[in-house]
Design a protein around this motif. Structure first.
Motif, mmCIF file in Angstrom:
data_model
loop_
_atom_site.group_PDB
_atom_site.id
_atom_site.type_symbol
_atom_site.label_atom_id
_atom_site.label_comp_id
_atom_site.label_asym_id
_atom_site.label_seq_id
_atom_site.Cartn_x
_atom_site.Cartn_y
_atom_site.Cartn_z
ATOM 1 N N ILE A 76 -28.639 -17.250 7.254
ATOM 2 C CA ILE A 76 -29.324 -16.039 6.789
ATOM 3 C C ILE A 76 -29.279 -14.919 7.831
ATOM 4 C CG2 ILE A 76 -31.651 -16.610 7.639
ATOM 5 C CD1 ILE A 76 -32.754 -15.524 4.996
ATOM 6 N N GLY A 77 -29.195 -15.291 9.116
ATOM 7 C CA GLY A 77 -29.278 -14.293 10.171
ATOM 8 C C GLY A 77 -28.044 -13.415 10.301
ATOM 9 N N ILE A 78 -26.848 -13.992 10.156
ATOM 10 C CA ILE A 78 -25.625 -13.200 10.302
ATOM 11 C C ILE A 78 -25.479 -12.181 9.167
ATOM 12 C CG2 ILE A 78 -23.098 -13.330 10.348
ATOM 13 C CD1 ILE A 78 -23.417 -16.011 11.839
ATOM 14 N N PRO A 79 -25.634 -12.566 7.887
ATOM 15 C CA PRO A 79 -25.627 -11.539 6.834
ATOM 16 C C PRO A 79 -26.763 -10.528 7.004
ATOM 17 C CG PRO A 79 -25.368 -13.721 5.879
ATOM 18 C CD PRO A 79 -25.741 -13.920 7.311
ATOM 19 N N GLY A 80 -27.901 -10.998 7.508
ATOM 20 C CA GLY A 80 -29.020 -10.090 7.748
ATOM 21 C C GLY A 80 -28.686 -9.022 8.771
ATOM 22 N N ALA A 81 -27.935 -9.393 9.798
ATOM 23 C CA ALA A 81 -27.522 -8.424 10.811
ATOM 24 C C ALA A 81 -26.605 -7.363 10.213
ATOM 25 C CB ALA A 81 -26.819 -9.149 11.961
ATOM 26 N N VAL A 82 -25.699 -7.781 9.327
ATOM 27 C CA VAL A 82 -24.800 -6.830 8.655
ATOM 28 C C VAL A 82 -25.615 -5.844 7.817
ATOM 29 C CG1 VAL A 82 -22.936 -6.576 6.971
ATOM 30 C CG2 VAL A 82 -22.876 -8.458 8.634
ATOM 31 N N GLY A 83 -26.562 -6.362 7.034
ATOM 32 C CA GLY A 83 -27.400 -5.499 6.206
ATOM 33 C C GLY A 83 -28.268 -4.565 7.038
ATOM 34 N N ALA A 84 -28.767 -5.038 8.182
ATOM 35 C CA ALA A 84 -29.621 -4.218 9.036
ATOM 36 C C ALA A 84 -28.838 -3.053 9.647
ATOM 37 C CB ALA A 84 -30.234 -5.075 10.140
ATOM 38 N N ASP A 132 -36.786 -30.911 1.766
ATOM 39 C CA ASP A 132 -35.647 -31.630 2.341
ATOM 40 C C ASP A 132 -34.363 -31.485 1.546
ATOM 41 O OD1 ASP A 132 -37.237 -32.540 4.452
ATOM 42 O OD2 ASP A 132 -37.895 -34.280 3.298
ATOM 43 N N LYS A 133 -34.386 -30.759 0.408
ATOM 44 C CA LYS A 133 -33.131 -30.451 -0.272
ATOM 45 C C LYS A 133 -32.445 -29.309 0.474
ATOM 46 C CE LYS A 133 -34.521 -31.925 -4.927
ATOM 47 N NZ LYS A 133 -34.699 -31.506 -6.335
ATOM 48 N N PRO A 134 -31.120 -29.313 0.581
ATOM 49 C CA PRO A 134 -30.432 -28.296 1.399
ATOM 50 C C PRO A 134 -30.530 -26.900 0.798
ATOM 51 C CG PRO A 134 -28.839 -29.640 0.193
ATOM 52 C CD PRO A 134 -30.177 -30.283 -0.010
ATOM 53 N N LEU A 135 -30.652 -25.907 1.671
ATOM 54 C CA LEU A 135 -30.611 -24.503 1.261
ATOM 55 C C LEU A 135 -29.165 -24.037 1.330
ATOM 56 C CD1 LEU A 135 -33.765 -23.352 3.168
ATOM 57 C CD2 LEU A 135 -33.400 -22.936 0.750
ATOM 58 N N ARG A 136 -28.612 -23.582 0.219
ATOM 59 C CA ARG A 136 -27.195 -23.267 0.137
ATOM 60 C C ARG A 136 -26.891 -21.879 0.695
ATOM 61 N NH1 ARG A 136 -24.960 -27.224 -2.884
ATOM 62 N NH2 ARG A 136 -26.332 -28.351 -4.311
ATOM 63 N N LYS A 137 -25.678 -21.739 1.210
ATOM 64 C CA LYS A 137 -25.230 -20.475 1.777
ATOM 65 C C LYS A 137 -25.160 -19.391 0.713
ATOM 66 C CE LYS A 137 -21.588 -18.564 4.721
ATOM 67 N NZ LYS A 137 -20.305 -18.854 5.422
ATOM 68 N N ARG A 138 -24.810 -19.747 -0.527
ATOM 69 C CA ARG A 138 -24.710 -18.744 -1.594
ATOM 70 C C ARG A 138 -26.078 -18.172 -1.960
ATOM 71 N NH1 ARG A 138 -22.863 -23.077 -6.224
ATOM 72 N NH2 ARG A 138 -24.889 -24.060 -6.583
ATOM 73 N N PHE A 139 -27.147 -18.845 -1.563
ATOM 74 C CA PHE A 139 -28.500 -18.324 -1.744
ATOM 75 C C PHE A 139 -28.942 -17.532 -0.515
ATOM 76 C CE2 PHE A 139 -33.032 -19.312 -0.684
ATOM 77 C CZ PHE A 139 -33.634 -18.464 -1.597
ATOM 78 N N LEU A 140 -28.688 -18.074 0.685
ATOM 79 C CA LEU A 140 -29.180 -17.463 1.908
ATOM 80 C C LEU A 140 -28.414 -16.202 2.308
ATOM 81 C CD1 LEU A 140 -29.835 -20.649 4.095
ATOM 82 C CD2 LEU A 140 -31.536 -19.193 2.987
ATOM 83 N N SER A 141 -27.099 -16.158 2.061
ATOM 84 C CA SER A 141 -26.308 -15.003 2.493
ATOM 85 C C SER A 141 -26.698 -13.711 1.769
ATOM 86 C CB SER A 141 -24.812 -15.285 2.316
ATOM 87 O OG SER A 141 -24.400 -16.317 3.182
ATOM 88 N N PRO A 142 -26.746 -13.684 0.414
ATOM 89 C CA PRO A 142 -27.205 -12.452 -0.255
ATOM 90 C C PRO A 142 -28.643 -12.099 0.094
ATOM 91 C CG PRO A 142 -26.118 -13.933 -1.816
ATOM 92 C CD PRO A 142 -26.334 -14.702 -0.561
ATOM 93 N N LEU A 143 -29.478 -13.128 0.246
ATOM 94 C CA LEU A 143 -30.870 -12.883 0.623
ATOM 95 C C LEU A 143 -30.942 -12.194 1.979
ATOM 96 C CD1 LEU A 143 -33.940 -13.320 0.162
ATOM 97 C CD2 LEU A 143 -33.669 -15.552 1.274
#
Length: 320
Positions: free
Chosen positions: A76-84, A129-140
């Motif tokens: 989530i942090g790397i896409p967040g940096a791009v958006g920021a 404990d279910k995995p958080l997917r990149k396709r959810f975290l990246s746009p977020l």
């Protein structure tokens, strides 16, 4: 000097809330700077510069207390940096007359979201404990980073409830991971503001004051995250953000509301805010009283009861 002391205290309070709730440092601090007449872009730039230090300290403290999931931080942090970075350069290009009510609207929306989310809803844990997917975290992360830079806050108000709502990560790790990843967002936003505004866009003394208060609060907040009821805190902070930014909008050229209208609106907001905090407190106590006790606590209570039953019998035997 008085302003610097007040800013340091505001930074301390905002970081206590942010570190224990996963949101509100940027929104609270930027709202305060706008209230004292700071240029919107300069306010966001100043807060993000201070956040480089506070998020680094907060992330280190959360890591020490075991509150960080590093996979979530990176996703989530790397896409967040791009958006920021994009949000910072966008805000820098707006005129002050346009930027101030626009930022107030963004902050008002975030404040309403925080207020309603924590007043009306609990924290779901059914999918832990279910995995958080990149396709959810990246746009977020991309959206939250953009809002964070343009609104002076938004990383936590968008990211924390979204991940909590998934129920896939326990609350303390959601908060710790969001606070830690915000370091990347703060660095990218600061670079964006330097590109758009130059160094003169930042009030360095104010940034240092906010940073000083935040550094004191960061380790305390990382410890408090296990003890402070987030529902009550969310309602309280959301109300502050809503009230302050309604004030900015009512006094802007967009609305230019008269005194009678302003005070009527303030009265309604105070009443709704008090009702929200009261409801959150009531619901927190209700859920706390009906929640099942941990197995370890039940076992300790059983041992204590058994010991209490044995002692009188032993005493009677000794007396014979």
């Amino acid at each position: 000097m008085r302003t610097l002391i007040l800013l340091a205290l505001a930074g301390l309070g905002a970081q206590l809330v942010d570190g224990s709730l996963g949101m509100a440092y940027g929104v609270t601090s930027t709202t305060l700077l706008l209230a004292v007449g700071t240029n919107p872009a300069a306010a966001s730039a100043t807060v993000h510069l201070a956040e480089i230090g506070t998020t680094l300290a907060s992330g280190a403290a959360h890591w020490r207390f075991g509150n960080v999931d590093w996979r979530v931080v990176l996703k989530i942090g790397i896409p967040g940096a791009v958006g920021a970075f994009a949000g910072a350069t966008f805000l820098s290009a707006l005129s002050t007359e346009v930027a101030e009510p626009v930022m107030a609207l963004v902050l008002l929306g975030l404040g309403l979201y925080v207020l309603t989310r924590f007043t009306l809803s609990g924290l779901p844990t059914g999918n832990l404990d279910k995995p958080l997917r990149k396709r959810f975290l990246s746009p977020l992360g991309l959206v939250a980073g953009f809002l964070d830079a343009t609104g002076g806050g938004g990383w936590g108000p968008v990211g924390t409830p979204a991940i909590l709502a998934s129920g896939r990560l326990e609350p303390r790790k959601v908060i710790g991971s969001i606070d830690t990843s915000e370091f990347l967002v703060a660095v990218a936003a600061s670079v964006g503001f330097f590109v758009g505004l130059g160094s003169e866009g930042v009030n360095w003394l104010w940034a240092v004051a906010l940073l000083a208060g935040g550094l004191i609060a960061a380790p305390i907040a990382a410890w408090l995250v296990r003890h402070v009821p987030p529902r009550i805190l969310g309602s309280a902070v959301g109300g502050i953000i809503v009230l302050t930014n309604i004030r900015t909008l009512l006094r802007s050229d967009w609305l230019a509301a008269g005194d009678a209208v302003q005070w009527t609106v303030y009265g309604l907001i105070y009443a709704l805010w008090a009702a929200a905090v009261g409801y959150s407190f009531k619901e927190h106590r209700r859920t706390a009283s009906t929640a099942p006790r941990p197995a370890a606590d039940v076992a300790d209570a059983a041992e204590a009861a058994e010991a209490a039953d044995v002692r009188p019998a032993e005493a009677g035997t000794t007396g014979r």
